[in-house]
Design a protein around this motif. Structure first.
Motif, mmCIF file in Angstrom:
data_model
loop_
_atom_site.group_PDB
_atom_site.id
_atom_site.type_symbol
_atom_site.label_atom_id
_atom_site.label_comp_id
_atom_site.label_asym_id
_atom_site.label_seq_id
_atom_site.Cartn_x
_atom_site.Cartn_y
_atom_site.Cartn_z
ATOM 1 N N ARG A 1 0.823 -1.221 0.000
ATOM 2 C CA ARG A 1 0.000 0.000 0.000
ATOM 3 C C ARG A 1 0.854 1.266 0.000
ATOM 4 N N HIS A 2 2.132 1.147 0.406
ATOM 5 C CA HIS A 2 3.036 2.301 0.409
ATOM 6 C C HIS A 2 3.853 2.410 -0.874
ATOM 7 N N ALA A 3 3.564 1.526 -1.844
ATOM 8 C CA ALA A 3 4.299 1.535 -3.111
ATOM 9 C C ALA A 3 3.428 1.989 -4.280
ATOM 10 N N SER A 4 2.213 2.424 -4.006
ATOM 11 C CA SER A 4 1.257 2.724 -5.078
ATOM 12 C C SER A 4 1.736 3.785 -6.056
ATOM 13 N N ASP A 5 2.522 4.742 -5.598
ATOM 14 C CA ASP A 5 2.951 5.822 -6.491
ATOM 15 C C ASP A 5 4.396 5.670 -6.958
ATOM 16 N N ILE A 6 4.945 4.458 -6.842
ATOM 17 C CA ILE A 6 6.304 4.188 -7.329
ATOM 18 C C ILE A 6 6.220 3.522 -8.696
ATOM 19 N N ALA A 7 6.965 4.033 -9.653
ATOM 20 C CA ALA A 7 7.038 3.407 -10.975
ATOM 21 C C ALA A 7 7.894 2.147 -10.849
ATOM 22 N N LEU A 8 7.244 1.000 -11.009
ATOM 23 C CA LEU A 8 7.922 -0.285 -10.841
ATOM 24 C C LEU A 8 7.969 -1.041 -12.161
ATOM 25 N N PRO A 9 9.057 -1.764 -12.402
ATOM 26 C CA PRO A 9 9.088 -2.627 -13.589
ATOM 27 C C PRO A 9 8.098 -3.779 -13.395
ATOM 28 N N CYS B 1 14.968 0.406 -13.128
ATOM 29 C CA CYS B 1 15.221 -0.504 -12.013
ATOM 30 C C CYS B 1 15.920 0.215 -10.862
ATOM 31 N N ALA B 2 16.912 1.016 -11.185
ATOM 32 C CA ALA B 2 17.637 1.754 -10.151
ATOM 33 C C ALA B 2 16.719 2.726 -9.426
ATOM 34 N N SER B 3 15.904 3.428 -10.184
ATOM 35 C CA SER B 3 14.978 4.388 -9.596
ATOM 36 C C SER B 3 13.936 3.682 -8.727
ATOM 37 N N ALA B 4 13.383 2.603 -9.236
ATOM 38 C CA ALA B 4 12.377 1.850 -8.485
ATOM 39 C C ALA B 4 12.982 1.300 -7.199
ATOM 40 N N PHE B 5 14.160 0.692 -7.307
ATOM 41 C CA PHE B 5 14.783 0.118 -6.117
ATOM 42 C C PHE B 5 15.059 1.200 -5.083
ATOM 43 N N THR B 6 15.604 2.327 -5.520
ATOM 44 C CA THR B 6 15.917 3.420 -4.595
ATOM 45 C C THR B 6 14.657 3.917 -3.892
ATOM 46 N N ALA B 7 13.582 4.096 -4.639
ATOM 47 C CA ALA B 7 12.328 4.575 -4.045
ATOM 48 C C ALA B 7 11.787 3.573 -3.027
ATOM 49 N N VAL B 8 11.821 2.298 -3.385
ATOM 50 C CA VAL B 8 11.349 1.263 -2.458
ATOM 51 C C VAL B 8 12.252 1.237 -1.222
ATOM 52 N N TRP B 9 13.546 1.221 -1.422
ATOM 53 C CA TRP B 9 14.503 1.130 -0.315
ATOM 54 C C TRP B 9 14.329 2.276 0.670
ATOM 55 N N GLU B 10 14.138 3.473 0.154
ATOM 56 C CA GLU B 10 14.000 4.633 1.029
ATOM 57 C C GLU B 10 12.741 4.580 1.887
ATOM 58 N N ARG B 11 11.679 3.960 1.381
ATOM 59 C CA ARG B 11 10.423 3.859 2.132
ATOM 60 C C ARG B 11 10.350 2.602 3.004
ATOM 61 N N ALA B 12 11.103 1.601 2.640
ATOM 62 C CA ALA B 12 10.986 0.294 3.278
ATOM 63 C C ALA B 12 11.594 0.285 4.676
ATOM 64 N N MET B 13 11.134 -0.681 5.472
ATOM 65 C CA MET B 13 11.628 -0.861 6.832
ATOM 66 C C MET B 13 12.697 -1.944 6.850
ATOM 67 N N PRO B 14 13.762 -1.721 7.602
ATOM 68 C CA PRO B 14 14.750 -2.780 7.770
ATOM 69 C C PRO B 14 14.090 -4.025 8.370
ATOM 70 N N TYR B 15 14.650 -5.166 8.059
ATOM 71 C CA TYR B 15 14.103 -6.426 8.561
ATOM 72 C C TYR B 15 13.808 -6.367 10.057
ATOM 73 N N GLU B 16 14.744 -5.827 10.817
ATOM 74 C CA GLU B 16 14.610 -5.801 12.272
ATOM 75 C C GLU B 16 13.381 -5.011 12.741
ATOM 76 N N ASP B 17 12.957 -4.037 11.944
ATOM 77 C CA ASP B 17 11.832 -3.184 12.320
ATOM 78 C C ASP B 17 10.500 -3.641 11.748
ATOM 79 N N TYR B 18 10.546 -4.533 10.759
ATOM 80 C CA TYR B 18 9.300 -4.978 10.117
ATOM 81 C C TYR B 18 8.731 -6.159 10.893
ATOM 82 N N LYS B 19 7.562 -5.988 11.396
ATOM 83 C CA LYS B 19 6.891 -7.039 12.183
ATOM 84 C C LYS B 19 5.652 -7.513 11.422
ATOM 85 N N PRO B 20 5.749 -8.700 10.836
ATOM 86 C CA PRO B 20 4.584 -9.202 10.077
ATOM 87 C C PRO B 20 3.392 -9.490 10.981
#
Length: 176
Positions: free
Chosen positions: A111-119, A157-176
């Motif tokens: 839901r936090h990736a809706s406005d990211i241009a993804l391949p 790909c570089a742009s998409a990855f960077t956008a995702v990475w900047e918004r994403a939570m590190p594994y340690e902080d992501y609680k499924p």
């Protein structure tokens, strides 16, 4: 341009990386045959093999360790639907092995990736220029792979990855 040569294995790709190896995963489920027994066991027991030195993990952890030892950054970002699919939970349970080998892993709720241009496909981007597209059938089984050095596709790909990475939570902080 798409490369016409056979798709190299991950050992060839990562061994050839000089600076970075970026992996974007966007599926909620994968049907990788080598994981089927472990996935079934995890579904039944909740127990996952998380020994990075086990026979199951040895190829991958050895490859990542030697890649990182050369100073190459290996980063994996996962876009996930919530609540997580069983497979995404299984994958999350095993991510401690990726971290132990030297990868950085982050999660971004879809839901936090809706406005990211993804391949349209998962990919590995090596040194910002070489793409390994990962193609999957509808049931998640690997269909094939494709290599590309197309500069526009690499930039996407570089742009998409960077956008995702900047918004994403590190594994340690992501609680499924």
């Amino acid at each position: 341009m798409t490369l016409n040569d056979a798709v190299p294995g991950f050992d060839v790709l990562l061994d050839g990386a000089r600076h970075s190896a970026l992996h974007l995963e966007m599926r909620d489920s994968y049907g990788v045959a080598a994981e089927s027994a472990g996935f079934a066991r995890w579904l039944a027991t909740g127990v996952r093999n998380t020994d990075p030195d086990s026979e199951y993990w040895a190829f991958w952890t050895g490859l990542v360790r030697r890649t990182v030892a050369r100073g190459v950054s290996v980063r994996r970002a996962r876009i996930v639907s919530e609540p997580l699919s069983d497979y995404a939970k299984y994958s999350h349970a095993g991510a401690v092995v990726n971290l132990a080998a030297g990868e950085e892993v982050r999660y971004l709720p879809r839901r936090h990736a809706s406005d990211i241009a993804l391949p349209g496909n998962d990919f590995w981007l090596i040194d910002g220029r070489l793409i390994r597209w990962n193609h999957f059938a509808g049931n998640g089984t690997p269909a094939d792979g494709e290599m590309s050095q197309d500069p526009e596709a690499a930039a996407l790909c570089a742009s998409a990855f960077t956008a995702v990475w900047e918004r994403a939570m590190p594994y340690e902080d992501y609680k499924p």
